[in-house]
Scaffold this motif. Sequence first.
Motif, PDB file in Angstrom:
ATOM      1  N   THR A  63       0.941  -1.051  -0.048  1.00 36.87           N
ATOM      2  CA  THR A  63      -0.084   0.094  -0.067  1.00 36.87           C
ATOM      3  C   THR A  63       0.723   1.223   0.128  1.00 36.87           C
ATOM      4  O   THR A  63       1.845   1.429   0.757  1.00 36.87           O
ATOM      5  CB  THR A  63      -0.886   0.181   1.118  1.00 36.87           C
ATOM      6  OG1 THR A  63      -1.842  -0.962   1.152  1.00 36.87           O
ATOM      7  CG2 THR A  63      -1.617   1.223   1.287  1.00 36.87           C
ATOM      8  N   ARG A  79      -4.473   7.021   5.839  1.00 42.83           N
ATOM      9  CA  ARG A  79      -5.631   7.149   4.786  1.00 42.83           C
ATOM     10  C   ARG A  79      -5.334   6.167   3.586  1.00 42.83           C
ATOM     11  O   ARG A  79      -6.198   5.762   3.249  1.00 42.83           O
ATOM     12  CB  ARG A  79      -5.460   8.757   4.338  1.00 42.83           C
ATOM     13  CG  ARG A  79      -6.191   8.977   3.194  1.00 42.83           C
ATOM     14  CD  ARG A  79      -6.087  10.365   2.726  1.00 42.83           C
ATOM     15  NE  ARG A  79      -5.010  10.820   2.134  1.00 42.83           N
ATOM     16  CZ  ARG A  79      -4.199  10.368   1.064  1.00 42.83           C
ATOM     17  NH1 ARG A  79      -5.056   9.514   0.344  1.00 42.83           N
ATOM     18  NH2 ARG A  79      -3.160  10.724   0.988  1.00 42.83           N
ATOM     19  N   GLU A  80      -3.771   6.150   3.278  1.00 45.64           N
ATOM     20  CA  GLU A  80      -3.801   5.229   2.080  1.00 45.64           C
ATOM     21  C   GLU A  80      -4.171   3.915   2.408  1.00 45.64           C
ATOM     22  O   GLU A  80      -4.696   3.193   1.558  1.00 45.64           O
ATOM     23  CB  GLU A  80      -2.444   5.355   1.700  1.00 45.64           C
ATOM     24  CG  GLU A  80      -2.186   6.731   0.920  1.00 45.64           C
ATOM     25  CD  GLU A  80      -2.432   6.624  -0.371  1.00 45.64           C
ATOM     26  OE1 GLU A  80      -3.124   5.966  -0.972  1.00 45.64           O
ATOM     27  OE2 GLU A  80      -2.674   7.705  -1.106  1.00 45.64           O
ATOM     28  N   GLU A  83      -7.909   3.540   2.438  1.00 44.77           N
ATOM     29  CA  GLU A  83      -8.522   3.391   1.014  1.00 44.77           C
ATOM     30  C   GLU A  83      -8.212   2.307   0.153  1.00 44.77           C
ATOM     31  O   GLU A  83      -9.006   1.857  -0.366  1.00 44.77           O
ATOM     32  CB  GLU A  83      -7.844   4.967   0.440  1.00 44.77           C
ATOM     33  CG  GLU A  83      -8.515   6.032   1.003  1.00 44.77           C
ATOM     34  CD  GLU A  83      -7.900   7.430   0.200  1.00 44.77           C
ATOM     35  OE1 GLU A  83      -8.377   8.556   0.390  1.00 44.77           O
ATOM     36  OE2 GLU A  83      -6.998   7.143  -0.478  1.00 44.77           O
ATOM     37  N   GLU A  84      -7.063   1.753   0.306  1.00 42.11           N
ATOM     38  CA  GLU A  84      -6.627   0.498  -0.549  1.00 42.11           C
ATOM     39  C   GLU A  84      -6.860  -0.629  -0.064  1.00 42.11           C
ATOM     40  O   GLU A  84      -7.109  -1.749  -0.617  1.00 42.11           O
ATOM     41  CB  GLU A  84      -5.096   0.636  -0.831  1.00 42.11           C
ATOM     42  CG  GLU A  84      -4.973   2.134  -1.600  1.00 42.11           C
ATOM     43  CD  GLU A  84      -3.248   1.919  -2.130  1.00 42.11           C
ATOM     44  OE1 GLU A  84      -2.737   0.975  -2.053  1.00 42.11           O
ATOM     45  OE2 GLU A  84      -2.781   3.046  -2.684  1.00 42.11           O
ATOM     46  N   ARG A  88      -8.165  -0.198   9.084  1.00 45.23           N
ATOM     47  CA  ARG A  88      -8.150   1.008   9.968  1.00 45.23           C
ATOM     48  C   ARG A  88      -6.891   0.751  10.916  1.00 45.23           C
ATOM     49  O   ARG A  88      -6.729  -0.220  11.513  1.00 45.23           O
ATOM     50  CB  ARG A  88      -9.330   1.239  10.711  1.00 45.23           C
ATOM     51  CG  ARG A  88     -10.483   1.648   9.598  1.00 45.23           C
ATOM     52  CD  ARG A  88     -11.663   2.043  10.572  1.00 45.23           C
ATOM     53  NE  ARG A  88     -12.822   2.488   9.699  1.00 45.23           N
ATOM     54  CZ  ARG A  88     -12.984   3.813   9.270  1.00 45.23           C
ATOM     55  NH1 ARG A  88     -12.218   4.772   9.547  1.00 45.23           N
ATOM     56  NH2 ARG A  88     -14.069   4.182   8.620  1.00 45.23           N
ATOM     57  N   GLN A 124      -9.839  -1.140  -3.720  1.00 50.84           N
ATOM     58  CA  GLN A 124     -10.039   0.192  -4.136  1.00 50.84           C
ATOM     59  C   GLN A 124     -10.408   0.203  -5.470  1.00 50.84           C
ATOM     60  O   GLN A 124      -9.420  -0.330  -6.449  1.00 50.84           O
ATOM     61  CB  GLN A 124      -8.691   1.094  -3.860  1.00 50.84           C
ATOM     62  CG  GLN A 124      -9.234   2.505  -4.389  1.00 50.84           C
ATOM     63  CD  GLN A 124      -8.263   3.366  -3.700  1.00 50.84           C
ATOM     64  OE1 GLN A 124      -7.088   3.305  -3.564  1.00 50.84           O
ATOM     65  NE2 GLN A 124      -8.532   4.835  -3.832  1.00 50.84           N
TER      66      GLN A 124
END
Length: 365
Positions: A63, A79-80, A83-84, A88, A124
């Motif tokens: 990632t 965040r990345e 998102e991917e 969390r 994603q």
Amino acid sequence: MEVWDLFDENRRPLGKQAGRREPIVKGEFHIVVVVCVINEQNEILLTLRSPDKEKYPGTWENTGGALEAGEESRTAAVRELFEETGIRVRENELHLLDSQMEESAFIDVYVVRKSVPVEKIRLQEGETVDARWVSLDEFCRLGEEEKIAPPIYRRFCRLKGKLDVFIREESRKERYPACRGEKRQESKKMIIIGCSGSGKSTLAKKLGRIMDLPVVYLDALSWDAGWKRKPFAEFDRLTEAEIRKPEWIVDGNFPRTVEHRMDVCDTIVYLDFPRWFCILSVLKRVLTGYGKPRPSMNEGCPEKFDPGFLKRIWNFDQRSKAHYYGYMKKLSGTKLIVLKTRKEVNRFVKQAEKEGRFIPGNYPK
């Protein structure tokens, strides 16, 4: 359109931005984060790049992505990853493995311990089409078969030693406790100052291990073999390159530039020890380590007896103490920690082992 902040070769902000598809001028850099997720079986999470991607389609990768304008490195990593993959994590769960300069970008590589069944990985759309956990040996095999994106595999080869160290240190699994809702400041950029002989380097090494922060010894940046001092311009350049990184512990005074380091750090630890204690500590250090370099020094700089050095210790309070306290009182939003005895230092280290980077300050502004 995705917009990036731009930096110079020392990671200083240029006050300029560039869009994702805009060419970056030579000498300008943006920042990219990479997150290596490792499960309890010491397997690495890989995702498969979409066959429609412009670069390295259909290859496996970790990632990662670029920082958006105004974003911090750890924030972007969290965040990345979400998102991917849909995973969390908290910022304080990430361990900075290394920060490197590559072509037109600084690459901050983080590693995090997280076990998630592959069927629960959320891909994603338009970016990734598959996910899998692989062993370190399998990762290497895939890389040699060119099934991993080449930049990812080259970076892994450079950092494999550091990754092995992380995996071996099982105590890092739960290194930092949660903040438990308290609005306490996390320490990511810490300086340790105080009279020579007060134990700054020893404390820096301990805190670096406890808090997972890289340690920078200013003495090592300042002196070449044979106790030859580097030119001020070169020392300043080396120091600036270190403190522009997203996190660190810097050990050392160097009064000519200490105010600048106070301005950019989030935590100051000041060892305010009596001068007699510092002189005895240095004499003991000379007796036990004479002719050998200290761990915080470069090869070719052996321990030696230096009367001028002892004189500077004796005059430290008169020359520097009031200056340090006076400047600390002017700072806003900086965590201040003042320690005056070995007992206080030992209590502080134990508290750091318990609190991690959320260790509180003890000196009022």
